[in-house]
Design a protein around this motif. Structure first.
Motif, PDB file in Angstrom:
ATOM      1  N   ASP A 106       0.649  -1.094   0.097  1.00 15.56           N
ATOM      2  CA  ASP A 106      -0.049  -0.091  -0.071  1.00 15.56           C
ATOM      3  C   ASP A 106       1.030   1.218  -0.211  1.00 15.56           C
ATOM      4  O   ASP A 106       1.787   1.393   0.288  1.00 15.56           O
ATOM      5  CB  ASP A 106      -0.941   0.266   1.455  1.00 15.56           C
ATOM      6  CG  ASP A 106      -1.948  -1.048   1.198  1.00 15.56           C
ATOM      7  OD1 ASP A 106      -2.345  -1.460   0.077  1.00 15.56           O
ATOM      8  OD2 ASP A 106      -2.416  -1.371   2.274  1.00 15.56           O
ATOM      9  N   ARG A 107       0.188   2.270  -0.420  1.00 12.86           N
ATOM     10  CA  ARG A 107       1.083   3.499  -0.435  1.00 12.86           C
ATOM     11  C   ARG A 107       1.085   4.194   0.841  1.00 12.86           C
ATOM     12  O   ARG A 107       0.266   3.951   1.655  1.00 12.86           O
ATOM     13  CB  ARG A 107       0.511   4.556  -1.441  1.00 12.86           C
ATOM     14  CG  ARG A 107       0.537   4.223  -2.895  1.00 12.86           C
ATOM     15  CD  ARG A 107       0.162   5.303  -3.771  1.00 12.86           C
ATOM     16  NE  ARG A 107      -1.227   5.710  -3.556  1.00 12.86           N
ATOM     17  CZ  ARG A 107      -2.308   5.099  -4.028  1.00 12.86           C
ATOM     18  NH1 ARG A 107      -1.968   4.378  -4.974  1.00 12.86           N
ATOM     19  NH2 ARG A 107      -3.467   5.650  -3.729  1.00 12.86           N
ATOM     20  N   SER A 167       0.495   9.246  -0.773  1.00 11.43           N
ATOM     21  CA  SER A 167      -0.891   9.721  -1.000  1.00 11.43           C
ATOM     22  C   SER A 167      -1.295  11.080  -1.044  1.00 11.43           C
ATOM     23  O   SER A 167      -1.913  11.714  -1.739  1.00 11.43           O
ATOM     24  CB  SER A 167      -1.880   8.963  -0.110  1.00 11.43           C
ATOM     25  OG  SER A 167      -1.695   7.652  -0.044  1.00 11.43           O
ATOM     26  N   GLY A 169      -4.553   3.712   0.055  1.00 11.90           N
ATOM     27  CA  GLY A 169      -4.126   2.296  -0.427  1.00 11.90           C
ATOM     28  C   GLY A 169      -4.847   1.256   0.422  1.00 11.90           C
ATOM     29  O   GLY A 169      -4.491  -0.039   0.281  1.00 11.90           O
ATOM     30  N   THR A 218      -8.524   4.982  -6.486  1.00  7.88           N
ATOM     31  CA  THR A 218      -7.195   4.699  -6.982  1.00  7.88           C
ATOM     32  C   THR A 218      -6.311   3.573  -6.278  1.00  7.88           C
ATOM     33  O   THR A 218      -5.220   3.462  -6.568  1.00  7.88           O
ATOM     34  CB  THR A 218      -6.491   5.952  -6.960  1.00  7.88           C
ATOM     35  OG1 THR A 218      -6.091   6.480  -5.617  1.00  7.88           O
ATOM     36  CG2 THR A 218      -6.990   6.942  -7.847  1.00  7.88           C
ATOM     37  N   ASP A 219      -7.182   3.253  -4.998  1.00  9.11           N
ATOM     38  CA  ASP A 219      -6.464   1.952  -4.259  1.00  9.11           C
ATOM     39  C   ASP A 219      -6.218   0.642  -4.970  1.00  9.11           C
ATOM     40  O   ASP A 219      -6.821   0.568  -5.853  1.00  9.11           O
ATOM     41  CB  ASP A 219      -7.213   2.022  -2.960  1.00  9.11           C
ATOM     42  CG  ASP A 219      -8.740   1.261  -3.179  1.00  9.11           C
ATOM     43  OD1 ASP A 219      -9.416   1.836  -3.840  1.00  9.11           O
ATOM     44  OD2 ASP A 219      -8.657   0.133  -3.005  1.00  9.11           O
ATOM     45  N   GLU A 220      -5.674  -0.220  -4.587  1.00  5.21           N
ATOM     46  CA  GLU A 220      -5.353  -1.559  -4.969  1.00  5.21           C
ATOM     47  C   GLU A 220      -6.253  -2.831  -4.243  1.00  5.21           C
ATOM     48  O   GLU A 220      -5.881  -3.855  -4.732  1.00  5.21           O
ATOM     49  CB  GLU A 220      -3.889  -1.803  -4.865  1.00  5.21           C
ATOM     50  CG  GLU A 220      -3.046  -0.979  -5.551  1.00  5.21           C
ATOM     51  CD  GLU A 220      -3.116  -0.984  -7.213  1.00  5.21           C
ATOM     52  OE1 GLU A 220      -3.656  -2.028  -7.601  1.00  5.21           O
ATOM     53  OE2 GLU A 220      -3.002   0.089  -7.677  1.00  5.21           O
ATOM     54  N   SER A 242      -8.085   0.632 -10.979  1.00  4.87           N
ATOM     55  CA  SER A 242      -7.367  -0.798 -11.188  1.00  4.87           C
ATOM     56  C   SER A 242      -8.346  -1.816 -12.086  1.00  4.87           C
ATOM     57  O   SER A 242      -7.381  -2.586 -12.907  1.00  4.87           O
ATOM     58  CB  SER A 242      -7.312  -1.737  -9.763  1.00  4.87           C
ATOM     59  OG  SER A 242      -8.494  -1.896  -9.285  1.00  4.87           O
ATOM     60  N   GLN A 283      -1.455   6.763 -13.216  1.00  2.00           N
ATOM     61  CA  GLN A 283      -1.782   6.375 -11.881  1.00  2.00           C
ATOM     62  C   GLN A 283      -1.553   4.874 -11.584  1.00  2.00           C
ATOM     63  O   GLN A 283      -0.997   4.402 -10.452  1.00  2.00           O
ATOM     64  CB  GLN A 283      -3.307   6.766 -11.548  1.00  2.00           C
ATOM     65  CG  GLN A 283      -3.855   6.398 -10.131  1.00  2.00           C
ATOM     66  CD  GLN A 283      -3.189   7.281  -9.143  1.00  2.00           C
ATOM     67  OE1 GLN A 283      -3.394   8.488  -9.194  1.00  2.00           O
ATOM     68  NE2 GLN A 283      -2.421   6.775  -8.062  1.00  2.00           N
ATOM     69  N   SER A 320       1.174   3.430  -8.919  1.00  2.00           N
ATOM     70  CA  SER A 320       0.884   2.099  -8.116  1.00  2.00           C
ATOM     71  C   SER A 320       1.830   0.943  -8.152  1.00  2.00           C
ATOM     72  O   SER A 320       2.236   0.682  -6.981  1.00  2.00           O
ATOM     73  CB  SER A 320      -0.386   2.075  -8.140  1.00  2.00           C
ATOM     74  OG  SER A 320      -1.394   2.960  -7.619  1.00  2.00           O
ATOM     75  N   HIS A 376       5.725   1.768  -7.048  1.00  2.44           N
ATOM     76  CA  HIS A 376       6.070   2.302  -5.719  1.00  2.44           C
ATOM     77  C   HIS A 376       7.138   1.333  -4.937  1.00  2.44           C
ATOM     78  O   HIS A 376       7.311   0.376  -4.937  1.00  2.44           O
ATOM     79  CB  HIS A 376       4.976   2.404  -4.852  1.00  2.44           C
ATOM     80  CG  HIS A 376       4.982   2.858  -3.437  1.00  2.44           C
ATOM     81  ND1 HIS A 376       5.556   4.148  -3.118  1.00  2.44           N
ATOM     82  CD2 HIS A 376       5.046   2.307  -2.191  1.00  2.44           C
ATOM     83  CE1 HIS A 376       5.891   4.359  -1.725  1.00  2.44           C
ATOM     84  NE2 HIS A 376       5.438   3.290  -1.218  1.00  2.44           N
TER      85      HIS A 376
END
Length: 302
Positions: free
Chosen positions: A3-4, A9, A90, A122-124, A152, A175, A179, A182
């Motif tokens: 995670d970021r 973020s 994230g 925009t999270d994973e 995603s 974007q 991700s 990172h």
């Protein structure tokens, strides 16, 4: 995939806000074409940034979000306020639907006009897809449904993104790459260069190219040495294709401008928080004084 961090973020806030403001019609067309078709784009779009900042402070919204409030007109003559929320953290947040509901009722209370809410995630976390808030007690029920887009999901549509003429195809590619890379600067270097070449290949006017390069630079930061090497590669590519869009001098200016803008944004955020805190603290002191003097106050009074 890790995670970021919160710090990274936060760095995403400014570029997303800028690109939403610069390319708002393109944003709506890319993600929400049916809504775009209903808007009268011959009339100016009004961004209510100050109102949104005040609302976010009252709703205790954290820094890991990007919020835009736009006033537009529909083709049928109706006024509409569009709430755009970009979630850049994230991981899943259980209170997120409640936050969207808080936004909605505060906006409706303030404007008493139609509100449409849209979310870009925009999270994973593939399983986190919030699109509804619901509360029920003894037969009383409240439901807010909002539209969410998961970036995603576009990994299965990379060819479509690469062929698209929308600036938000580049935004989504950047974007996703940010991700995925990172903590891996070498991979990020090559991915960033690949996206930059795709940006140049679109044949867009210089202003659009510069704006998207700003987004790319802010989103996919590189160590100084790699950053210099990236600019050299772009110079070589421009010379090879005989398509000088942005000089090395301008790119240095872009990077400095991004850094200054982000620092100003952090200072403004801190100042705004302090001012809101002082205002709320003063209100609480006044309420305590009134309560001691006159007894319990009506809970409806804020």
């Amino acid at each position: 995939m890790p995670d970021r961090t919160s710090a990274e973020s936060e760095d995403y806030d400014s570029p997303w806000k800028d690109v939403l403001t610069r390319f708002f019609p393109d944003f709506m067309l890319f993600f929400f074409p049916q809504v775009h078709a209903a808007i009268d784009w011959s009339r100016d779009v009004e961004f209510l940034d100050k109102e949104m900042q005040h609302l976010a402070a009252k709703a205790a919204i954290g820094r890991r979000t990007v919020d835009k409030l736009a006033r537009v007109w529909l083709k049928n003559g109706d006024e509409l306020r569009i709430l755009i929320h970009v979630e850049v953290q994230g991981q899943r947040e259980t209170q997120f639907p409640l936050r969207m509901f808080t936004y909605y009722y505060r906006l409706f209370d303030q404007y008493e006009s139609p509100i449409a809410s849209f979310v870009i995630l925009t999270d994973e976390n593939a399983n986190w897809r919030p699109n509804e808030y619901r509360a029920e007690l003894f037969g009383t029920e409240v439901t807010l449904t909002f539209t969410s887009v998961k970036l995603s999901d576009y990994r299965a549509r990379l060819q479509e993104l690469e062929q698209s003429d929308s600036p938000f195809a580049i935004v989504v590619l950047a974007q996703l790459a940010a991700s995925e890379t990172h903590g891996d600067p070498e991979n990020r270097f090559w991915r960033k260069l690949e996206i930059a070449k795709q940006l140049y290949a679109r044949g867009w006017e210089k202003e659009r190219v510069i704006a998207l390069l700003e987004f790319l630079d802010a989103l996919m930061k590189l160590p100084d040495e790699m950053d210099n090497a990236f600019n050299e590669k772009v110079d070589e590519f421009e010379e090879e294709k005989k398509m000088l869009y942005v000089t090395s001098f301008e790119r240095v200016g872009i990077r400095k401008g991004i850094a200054i803008g982000q620092e100003q944004g952090k200072l403004e955020g801190k100042l705004e928080g302090k001012l809101e805190g002082k205002a709320e603290g003063s209100a609480e002191i006044v309420l305590r004084i009134l309560k001691r003097r006159f007894g319990a106050l009506d809970e409806a009074v804020e």
